[in-house]
Design a protein around this motif. Sequence first.
Motif, PDB file in Angstrom:
ATOM      1  N   SER A  28     -14.072   3.662   7.459  1.00 38.35           N
ATOM      2  CA  SER A  28     -13.382   2.474   6.964  1.00 38.35           C
ATOM      3  C   SER A  28     -11.974   2.327   7.545  1.00 38.35           C
ATOM      4  CB  SER A  28     -13.292   2.540   5.436  1.00 38.35           C
ATOM      5  OG  SER A  28     -12.423   1.546   4.946  1.00 38.35           O
ATOM      6  N   MET A  29     -11.592   1.078   7.796  1.00 32.61           N
ATOM      7  CA  MET A  29     -10.228   0.744   8.214  1.00 32.61           C
ATOM      8  C   MET A  29      -9.490   0.061   7.061  1.00 32.61           C
ATOM      9  SD  MET A  29     -11.343  -0.893  11.854  1.00 32.61           S
ATOM     10  CE  MET A  29      -9.729  -1.609  12.171  1.00 32.61           C
ATOM     11  N   ASP A  30      -9.758   0.492   5.833  1.00 35.45           N
ATOM     12  CA  ASP A  30      -9.154  -0.179   4.687  1.00 35.45           C
ATOM     13  C   ASP A  30      -7.676   0.173   4.555  1.00 35.45           C
ATOM     14  OD1 ASP A  30      -9.129   2.380   3.648  1.00 35.45           O
ATOM     15  OD2 ASP A  30     -10.599   1.989   2.084  1.00 35.45           O
ATOM     16  N   LEU A  31      -7.014  -0.461   3.587  1.00 39.22           N
ATOM     17  CA  LEU A  31      -5.568  -0.291   3.424  1.00 39.22           C
ATOM     18  C   LEU A  31      -5.200   1.156   3.116  1.00 39.22           C
ATOM     19  CD1 LEU A  31      -2.798  -1.625   3.305  1.00 39.22           C
ATOM     20  CD2 LEU A  31      -3.230  -2.175   0.890  1.00 39.22           C
ATOM     21  N   GLY A  32      -6.051   1.846   2.358  1.00 35.12           N
ATOM     22  CA  GLY A  32      -5.765   3.240   2.041  1.00 35.12           C
ATOM     23  C   GLY A  32      -5.702   4.106   3.284  1.00 35.12           C
ATOM     24  N   ALA A  33      -6.671   3.929   4.190  1.00 34.91           N
ATOM     25  CA  ALA A  33      -6.673   4.710   5.434  1.00 34.91           C
ATOM     26  C   ALA A  33      -5.464   4.361   6.291  1.00 34.91           C
ATOM     27  CB  ALA A  33      -7.965   4.449   6.196  1.00 34.91           C
ATOM     28  N   HIS A  34      -5.129   3.080   6.350  1.00 34.40           N
ATOM     29  CA  HIS A  34      -3.977   2.631   7.138  1.00 34.40           C
ATOM     30  C   HIS A  34      -2.683   3.250   6.615  1.00 34.40           C
ATOM     31  CE1 HIS A  34      -1.398  -0.163   9.380  1.00 34.40           C
ATOM     32  NE2 HIS A  34      -0.760  -0.391   8.251  1.00 34.40           N
ATOM     33  N   CYS A  35      -2.484   3.190   5.311  1.00 35.61           N
ATOM     34  CA  CYS A  35      -1.238   3.700   4.736  1.00 35.61           C
ATOM     35  C   CYS A  35      -1.165   5.220   4.789  1.00 35.61           C
ATOM     36  CB  CYS A  35      -1.075   3.192   3.303  1.00 35.61           C
ATOM     37  SG  CYS A  35      -0.715   1.420   3.236  1.00 35.61           S
ATOM     38  N   ALA A  36      -2.305   5.892   4.717  1.00 38.63           N
ATOM     39  CA  ALA A  36      -2.309   7.348   4.866  1.00 38.63           C
ATOM     40  C   ALA A  36      -1.845   7.720   6.278  1.00 38.63           C
ATOM     41  CB  ALA A  36      -3.699   7.906   4.591  1.00 38.63           C
ATOM     42  N   ALA A  37      -2.344   6.983   7.282  1.00 32.44           N
ATOM     43  CA  ALA A  37      -1.936   7.254   8.662  1.00 32.44           C
ATOM     44  C   ALA A  37      -0.455   6.951   8.867  1.00 32.44           C
ATOM     45  CB  ALA A  37      -2.789   6.428   9.626  1.00 32.44           C
ATOM     46  N   LEU A  38       0.031   5.845   8.294  1.00 36.41           N
ATOM     47  CA  LEU A  38       1.453   5.522   8.396  1.00 36.41           C
ATOM     48  C   LEU A  38       2.317   6.591   7.744  1.00 36.41           C
ATOM     49  CD1 LEU A  38       1.858   1.687   7.689  1.00 36.41           C
ATOM     50  CD2 LEU A  38       2.142   2.886   9.864  1.00 36.41           C
ATOM     51  N   THR A  39       1.916   7.039   6.556  1.00 42.17           N
ATOM     52  CA  THR A  39       2.693   8.056   5.847  1.00 42.17           C
ATOM     53  C   THR A  39       2.772   9.340   6.660  1.00 42.17           C
ATOM     54  OG1 THR A  39       2.020   7.121   3.714  1.00 42.17           O
ATOM     55  CG2 THR A  39       2.888   9.362   3.695  1.00 42.17           C
ATOM     56  N   ASP A  40       1.665   9.739   7.245  1.00 37.86           N
ATOM     57  CA  ASP A  40       1.675  10.934   8.100  1.00 37.86           C
ATOM     58  C   ASP A  40       2.631  10.763   9.273  1.00 37.86           C
ATOM     59  OD1 ASP A  40      -0.185  12.154   6.460  1.00 37.86           O
ATOM     60  OD2 ASP A  40      -1.900  11.703   7.772  1.00 37.86           O
ATOM     61  N   LEU A  41       2.616   9.581   9.878  1.00 38.27           N
ATOM     62  CA  LEU A  41       3.518   9.324  10.999  1.00 38.27           C
ATOM     63  C   LEU A  41       4.970   9.372  10.558  1.00 38.27           C
ATOM     64  CD1 LEU A  41       4.129   8.458  13.907  1.00 38.27           C
ATOM     65  CD2 LEU A  41       3.799   6.073  13.188  1.00 38.27           C
ATOM     66  N   TYR A  42       5.303   8.665   9.465  1.00 39.03           N
ATOM     67  CA  TYR A  42       6.682   8.653   8.987  1.00 39.03           C
ATOM     68  C   TYR A  42       7.184  10.060   8.692  1.00 39.03           C
ATOM     69  CZ  TYR A  42       5.873   3.610   8.017  1.00 39.03           C
ATOM     70  OH  TYR A  42       5.585   2.279   8.098  1.00 39.03           O
ATOM     71  N   ARG A  43       6.362  10.850   8.031  1.00 36.15           N
ATOM     72  CA  ARG A  43       6.797  12.197   7.650  1.00 36.15           C
ATOM     73  C   ARG A  43       6.978  13.085   8.861  1.00 36.15           C
ATOM     74  NH1 ARG A  43       3.066  12.492   2.165  1.00 36.15           N
ATOM     75  NH2 ARG A  43       4.641  11.544   0.791  1.00 36.15           N
TER      76      ARG A  43
ATOM     77  N   GLY B 202       0.807  -1.209   0.000  1.00 33.34           N
ATOM     78  CA  GLY B 202       0.000   0.000   0.000  1.00 33.34           C
ATOM     79  C   GLY B 202       0.843   1.263   0.000  1.00 33.34           C
ATOM     80  N   LEU B 203       1.933   1.264   0.753  1.00 35.64           N
ATOM     81  CA  LEU B 203       2.822   2.425   0.785  1.00 35.64           C
ATOM     82  C   LEU B 203       3.498   2.638  -0.565  1.00 35.64           C
ATOM     83  CD1 LEU B 203       4.379   1.797   4.300  1.00 35.64           C
ATOM     84  CD2 LEU B 203       2.939   3.750   3.679  1.00 35.64           C
ATOM     85  N   ALA B 204       3.903   1.540  -1.205  1.00 37.89           N
ATOM     86  CA  ALA B 204       4.500   1.652  -2.539  1.00 37.89           C
ATOM     87  C   ALA B 204       3.507   2.236  -3.525  1.00 37.89           C
ATOM     88  CB  ALA B 204       4.991   0.283  -3.007  1.00 37.89           C
TER      89      ALA B 204
END
Length: 422
Positions: free
Chosen positions: A381-396, A26-28
């Motif tokens: 929704s807890m779908d992959l898009g929402a998960h990866c958006a939250a991860l990206t925000d955290l990483y940045r 999802g991140l890719a």
Amino acid sequence: MHVVILAEFAVPSGGAEKVALESARGLAERGLDVTFIQGAAGPVDPILDHPRLRHVALGLPDIWSRPALSAAASGIWHGRAAQRLSAALAGLPRADCLHLHQWTRSLSPSVFPVLLGAGVPVVVTLHDYFLACPNGVYYRFDRAEPCALRPLSGACLAAPCDARSRAHKLVRVARTGALRAAAGTGRLHLVHVCDATRSRTEGMLRGLAAAHHRIDNPVGVARGAPARPERGDAIVYVGRMTEEKGADLVADAAEAAGLPALFIGSGPLAESLRGRPGLEILGWRSPAEVQAILRARARAVAAPSRWLETGPLTIYEALAAGIPVVASERSGASEKVRHGQTGFVVAPEPGALAAAFAVLRDDALVEDLGREAHARYWAASMDLGAHCAALTDLYRSLARADLVAPQQRGAAVAASRSAPGE
């Protein structure tokens, strides 16, 4: 941005690896450069086939496939794992963030100093309690109940709580001690997958340099029409068939309620349950097959964990499909169930479960519960898009803080040098 994800396996052999693999893909797809480092030797899921996704295999043995003494020593501190991980990281473009998902099967605590010494933020998703608790599930297998002891206290060390033996408990205690020392060499960013485990684990890990974050696990169910659970014929259990996960409770309660029970999975209880009237065991199935079976057969999905389970994906996947859930009040995933509206949250006891199952004999009620489960899930929704958006925000945010911190330290040093002496 380049993110390195580290997991034991590169196939979805459990919930942790499933989350690691899906988030890497999802991140890719979101445009990040991702390297997936696989600790243990083994197959690679095609999900990692993406132009922005690099795969690195450390080729380590599964610790628990080795002879007992070498397995114990490697479990406590696997020097070869640290060496191979260090070499792998040195051969990669500089990462902006390192994200660890699991470490107990091939990696050991030895990888923590390597990760913390890389000079970039280190994120760890807590799929269990291994960072704090020697047996990893904060559960008394000798008493069949959640643990109430402080990890590594005198009472904890004396408790015969391990699922296998006192010898295994001693090895796990030594591993946890090594882990605490290794993790103390830097600051960790811990991702919790439910509110309950966050509050619980924060108390266990006082003294460890850590920041705590909250991100839901991704749910790999595509949005579609809600299932028709009122047409289903069985209460369905999905996962490993063990006492701590409550597989036996499902069998007993379904029989008491006069409903068939369908098990997708296997485990230590499979043989003792096999052959009971009204009970069917299908064994392990692919995620797509599980979804098809749930839509065809499930009146409800039951997850009556006796242990303080973190975020079992089966509950979320059922809700996403529009299937009612009967969840243990001890499970973190029960936070997503609305009692009496999308399912039931009950004590993991035969009587409470049987009462909930008996209510599910009502077709109209099951239809209403399923429809409401589907509507409420997709409203947030807890779908992959929402998960990866939250991860990206955290990483940045961590990467920005990591860039600012050296500047602040430099300014503080300059200020101290220019300040008048006492």
